[in-house]
Design a protein around this motif. Structure first.
Motif, PDB file in Angstrom:
ATOM      1  N   PHE A  67       0.831  -1.211   0.000  1.00  0.00           N
ATOM      2  CA  PHE A  67       0.000   0.000   0.000  1.00  0.00           C
ATOM      3  C   PHE A  67       0.861   1.254   0.000  1.00  0.00           C
ATOM      4  O   PHE A  67       0.357   2.352  -0.168  1.00  0.00           O
ATOM      5  CB  PHE A  67      -0.901   0.008   1.246  1.00  0.00           C
ATOM      6  CG  PHE A  67      -0.117  -0.119   2.529  1.00  0.00           C
ATOM      7  CD1 PHE A  67       0.448   1.000   3.115  1.00  0.00           C
ATOM      8  CD2 PHE A  67       0.085  -1.366   3.127  1.00  0.00           C
ATOM      9  CE1 PHE A  67       1.189   0.890   4.274  1.00  0.00           C
ATOM     10  CE2 PHE A  67       0.832  -1.482   4.289  1.00  0.00           C
ATOM     11  CZ  PHE A  67       1.385  -0.353   4.862  1.00  0.00           C
ATOM     12  N   ILE A  70      -1.341  -7.173   2.146  1.00  0.00           N
ATOM     13  CA  ILE A  70      -0.598  -5.908   2.086  1.00  0.00           C
ATOM     14  C   ILE A  70       0.912  -6.094   2.219  1.00  0.00           C
ATOM     15  O   ILE A  70       1.682  -5.153   2.121  1.00  0.00           O
ATOM     16  CB  ILE A  70      -1.085  -4.903   3.162  1.00  0.00           C
ATOM     17  CG1 ILE A  70      -0.827  -5.427   4.574  1.00  0.00           C
ATOM     18  CG2 ILE A  70      -2.568  -4.581   2.943  1.00  0.00           C
ATOM     19  CD1 ILE A  70      -1.146  -4.411   5.669  1.00  0.00           C
ATOM     20  N   HIS A 113      -8.253  -1.799   2.712  1.00  0.00           N
ATOM     21  CA  HIS A 113      -7.299  -2.550   1.883  1.00  0.00           C
ATOM     22  C   HIS A 113      -8.091  -3.435   0.916  1.00  0.00           C
ATOM     23  O   HIS A 113      -9.226  -3.800   1.207  1.00  0.00           O
ATOM     24  CB  HIS A 113      -6.435  -3.453   2.772  1.00  0.00           C
ATOM     25  CG  HIS A 113      -5.466  -2.716   3.635  1.00  0.00           C
ATOM     26  ND1 HIS A 113      -4.534  -1.847   3.124  1.00  0.00           N
ATOM     27  CD2 HIS A 113      -5.263  -2.726   4.976  1.00  0.00           C
ATOM     28  CE1 HIS A 113      -3.807  -1.370   4.116  1.00  0.00           C
ATOM     29  NE2 HIS A 113      -4.239  -1.880   5.254  1.00  0.00           N
TER      30      HIS A 113
END
Ligand code: SF4
Lengths: 653, 206
Positions: free
Chosen positions: A288, A395, A427
């Motif tokens: 991310f 992630i 997410h």
């Protein structure tokens, strides 16, 4: 144009009517006022947020020093005036001016605007307007300064392409000199006053063409975007010869000596501190993380260099806070040595030393303890980001619950009463169960804390909303819908709102959307930015400034759908608006990483195992000239090749 | 322990630095000049600095004063220059002297302050003289500030026009009895905006 004296006289009349007039007067220790007439290039650097935030920005400080170290150039500073000051400036006809010489921005040769985050876009327009400079690049002529911009958000410059003459992609330390040299060359014959009788002797267009040839400089007017019927991009092509099809970011192979003469504000600001960058880049590969993807390769400074710079900077500033900056302090090779020596060297000096971004492990507590002995006990901040194994795999930030519980328990045990935990919701593929796990984890942490120190244990849970960014493995994914965000935030409030020792902070969904439209926006978004600003939105990160309605109206006015930018999974073969800009991390590497994310596959720290992200082939020459420990990437052994392909890798599915 | 008294001016951009920020400025100056500034004990140690009298925002001054406690004795020679080098241009140190450790706190010793007001917008001079006279002749000047009534007249110890055209004021500056130049200007019907005010002298109890 008003002279400095005229501006100062006007200021005298209004300054006592605004909050914190000290923001607008300069006169700080370590600010540099050079003789205007003894240099051939004058640069104004602008941080388009309030002084209180902008003045401590290290990036701009680096450039300020770079330029002022030259004998033939000067750099001054300006910030965005707060709303009260702006109103008075407009009422009294005061153009935006620099703090050093109080000269209007419009009389500089070059204006460098830093755009670290998207919520500053409307402010950048406002700054130009307040300076009396046409906001659109095409409306400016030879009498106007050249407007350049840089900063992390310009990794997708397109939403600002209509307003900025040239973007600097990547690190600015070297390229700023290339730009200044070029401006000087063109200005050689330029008249010193802007009276119509003294017509300048060069064409702005020619200067911009030359700028476009400097590596790492993107001049949007020389690129053309064509669209498909569905609004996605067909192609982005240069329109003139001799400029690159793809602009690769600039980097410095070795970090230059850090700034040591920080501006010391005469009023209280957000960060009253000396910041020394200990390392640039990050090898963790959290999917991310925009910064982590765009600041590679990892380059470290030596312990000695860091300490010396810190010492010197404290001596020249007298600041009470010192921060060692990096994206991940724990990954700095000699972190223990650095912290031990810093604690020794600054003992008894009434200094608070900060170490951000520590890993969740007991070593971090040892580090913080060493620093605590020296000053006040600051809060302890950790960032697990997610709370289920599945999310953590997606992630690529894998920290088991047990590590979090053990570490936080130990932090409470060793005398910290407040712990701050950072999480993100939204997410890719996150469900309510994943969010429930965040709440459960927070409750477990506080329960453990109570076992150790009773009701004194406090937990601040900061939960922000994920925004997919360009140039990252998540550039293909859709944002959560407002309904999803609302449901997730409601769950957290319901679960955590009742415990008096847990403080929950959430980011507003609207703020996240604004960031989301812009971070992956295309050229058409420029008109939306313009209309939103015209409609009165500015200071978009501030409640007092932003006008969400104005943004909505702007989308409507230009026939664009905000959902196109936010709630749309990108096709695997989609040409992105930033396709012609690269941080040297290849698109097919990012895509592969995105795929692995969907399969829940972890990628380890690339210091341990190079995944060939693209940095090395792009910067093979630099790496070859700077072998060994200065970079955390493997050495390049192969002999120099003559040319590096500029073709973009094709991503198939 | 050593206590030093610093007299300094506060001009230019520094006019917009308030009282608390000025404390901070001196703490940092001490760190830059490597003075052994003493701190209070406790969880949030505070530097031992005392400023004689808060100067309102926007005023300049030629006569600010501050006491600084040092952990140990230091030599005074060269100190003024050393300190000056570490200060922003708006602060000029005029003198540094050692003060008896047991002397009363600086703030408690201020009795009055003198101000010079420069008029930046032209007003009728002859009329001004008349207005000043009438202020000085009045027995009381009842005014209201922050919802409280008070008499400004006894706080005005002197009011005059200087040869260079500036207005001179000497106002009481004791705790609970502090005359404010802007209040006096208001009585004289002079717009505060059209003036520049400088504190020219602090008068201490003898
Ligand atoms: S080249 Fe290899 S080691 Fe260097 S940043 Fe990319 S993946 Fe990491």
């Amino acid at each position: 144009m008003l002279t400095s004296e005229q501006i100062e006289r006007k200021l005298d009349k209004i300054l006592l009517k605004v909050q914190k007039p000290g923001r607008y007067v300069g006169g700080e220790l370590n600010s540099i006022v050079k003789d205007w007439d003894k240099v051939s290039a004058r640069v104004a650097f602008v941080f388009p947020d309030i002084y209180d935030i902008g003045v401590s920005n290290v990036g701009l400080k680096i450039l300020y020093d770079q330029v002022n170290q030259r004998e033939d150039a000067l750099a001054e500073r300006a910030y965005a005036p707060w709303l009260d000051m702006e109103a008075l400036m407009r009422e009294h006809g005061i153009p935006l001016y620099t703090l050093e010489s109080k000269r209007p921005l419009a009389c500089f040769d070059l204006i460098g605007i830093t755009l670290p985050y998207e919520t500053l876009y409307t402010n950048a327009l406002n700054v130009l307007d307040l300076a009396g400079i046409p906001v659109r690049s095409i409306d400016r002529d030879e009498t106007h300064p050249v407007i350049i911009a840089g900063g992390h958000s310009t990794m997708n410059p397109e939403p600002m392409h209509a307003f900025i003459d040239a973007f600097v992609i990547g690190e600015g330390e070297e390229v700023i000199h290339d730009i200044i040299n070029l401006v000087q060359k063109f200005k050689g014959l330029r008249v010193e006053t802007f009276e119509p009788a003294n017509l300048p002797t060069f064409k702005r267009e020619d200067l911009l063409q030359e700028l476009a040839k400097i590596p790492g400089v993107y001049v949007p007017r020389f690129y053309k975007t064509s669209y498909m019927d569905d609004g996605t991009i067909a192609a982005i092509e240069p329109t003139i010869p001799d400029i690159p099809k793809v602009i690769t970011k600039r980097i410095v192979p070795v970090l230059p000596p850090p700034p040591t003469r920080f501006i010391v504000p005469n009023i209280d600001v957000v960060h009253n501190r000396v910041s020394v960058e200990i390392m640039r880049g990050c090898t963790r590969g959290c999917r991310f993380c925009h910064a982590g993807m765009i600041t590679r390769p990892v380059r470290e400074r030596s312990v000695e260099e860091v300490l010396q710079a810190a010492e010197e900077a404290i001596r020249h500033s007298g600041f009470e806070d010192l921060a060692f900056l990096s994206l991940s302090s724990s990954d700095y090779t000699d972190i223990l040595e650095l912290v031990t020596k810093a604690a020794e060297r600054f003992a008894g000096k009434h200094l608070n030393i900060g170490l951000p971004s520590l890993r969740i492990e007991s070593v971090s507590i040892d580090l913080m303890e060493k620093l605590r002995e020296n000053g006040r006990a600051s809060g302890f901040t950790l960032a697990p980001e997610a709370a289920t194994e599945r999310m953590r795999r997606i992630i690529n930030k894998f920290i088991p619950d047990e590590d979090i519980i053990n570490t936080t328990r130990e932090i409470y045990r060793r005398g910290w009463t407040t712990i701050k935990l950072y999480f993100m919701i939204g997410h890719p593929s996150e469900t309510l169960e994943d969010v429930q796990a965040i709440a459960d984890l927070c409750k477990r942490v506080i329960a453990e804390g109570r076992k150790v120190i009773g009701m004194k244990a406090k937990l601040n849970a900061g939960v922000s909303t994920f925004v997919p960014k360009s140039q990252t493995p998540f550039q293909w994914v859709s944002c959560d819908t407002p309904e999803q965000i609302k449901a997730k935030q409601a769950l957290l409030r319901r679960e955590l709102g009742r415990d008096r020792n847990i403080k929950l902070s959430l980011t507003s969904a609207e703020d996240s959307y604004l960031e989301a439209w812009l971070s992956r926006g295309d050229r058409r978004m420029a008109e939306v930015v313009y209309s939103a600003w015209k409609g009165g939105s500015k200071f978009d990160a501030w409640e007092e400034g932003k006008k969400y309605d104005a943004w909505m109206k702007a989308f409507e006015e230009h026939g664009l759908d905000p959902l196109f930018y936010t709630h749309r999974q990108r096709r695997t073969d989609e040409v992105f608006p930033w396709e012609h800009i690269t941080a040297a991390v290849r698109k097919n590497f990012l895509f592969q990483d995105f795929r692995q994310s969907l399969e829940g596959q972890i990628r380890v720290d690339c210091r341990l195992n190079c995944f060939a992200c693209g940095i090395l082939p792009t910067f093979a020459g630099l790496r070859r000239e700077n072998p060994g420990d200065v970079w955390k990437c493997p050495d390049v052994k192969s002999p120099a090749r003559t040319a590096i392909s500029e073709q973009l890798p094709v991503v198939g599915d | 322990m050593m206590r030093i008294r610093i007299t300094f001016s506060k001009q230019g951009a520094l006019r917009y630095t308030g009282h608390l920020d000025l404390h901070r400025l001196w703490e940092r100056a001490a760190r830059r000049a490597e003075l052994p500034l003493a701190y209070s004990q406790g969880f949030h140690p505070q530097p031992k600095l005392n400023i004689a009298a808060a100067l309102p925002l926007g005023f300049s001054s030629r006569c600010e004063m501050l006491d600084m406690r040092l952990e140990h004795d230091i030599a005074l020679d060269g100190l003024r220059d050393r300190l000056q080098e570490t200060l922003p241009i708006g602060i000029q140190v005029s003198s540094i002297e050692v003060v008896d450790e047991r002397a009363p706190a600086l703030q408690t010793q201020v009795a009055a302050a003198e101000y010079e007001v420069t008029l930046t917008e032209a007003i009728d001079g002859s009329d001004l003289k008349r207005r000043i006279d009438s202020v000085m002749e009045s027995a009381s000047l009842l005014r209201e500030r922050r919802g409280k009534q008070y008499d400004l007249r006894p706080l005005i110890e002197g009011l005059d026009i200087l040869p260079d055209g500036k207005i001179f004021m000497r106002l009481t500056a004791r705790e609970g009895a502090t005359g404010r130049p802007e209040e006096v200007l208001d009585v004289l019907s002079i717009a505060f905006e059209g003036t520049r005010i400088e504190r020219s002298r602090l008068i201490f109890q003898s």
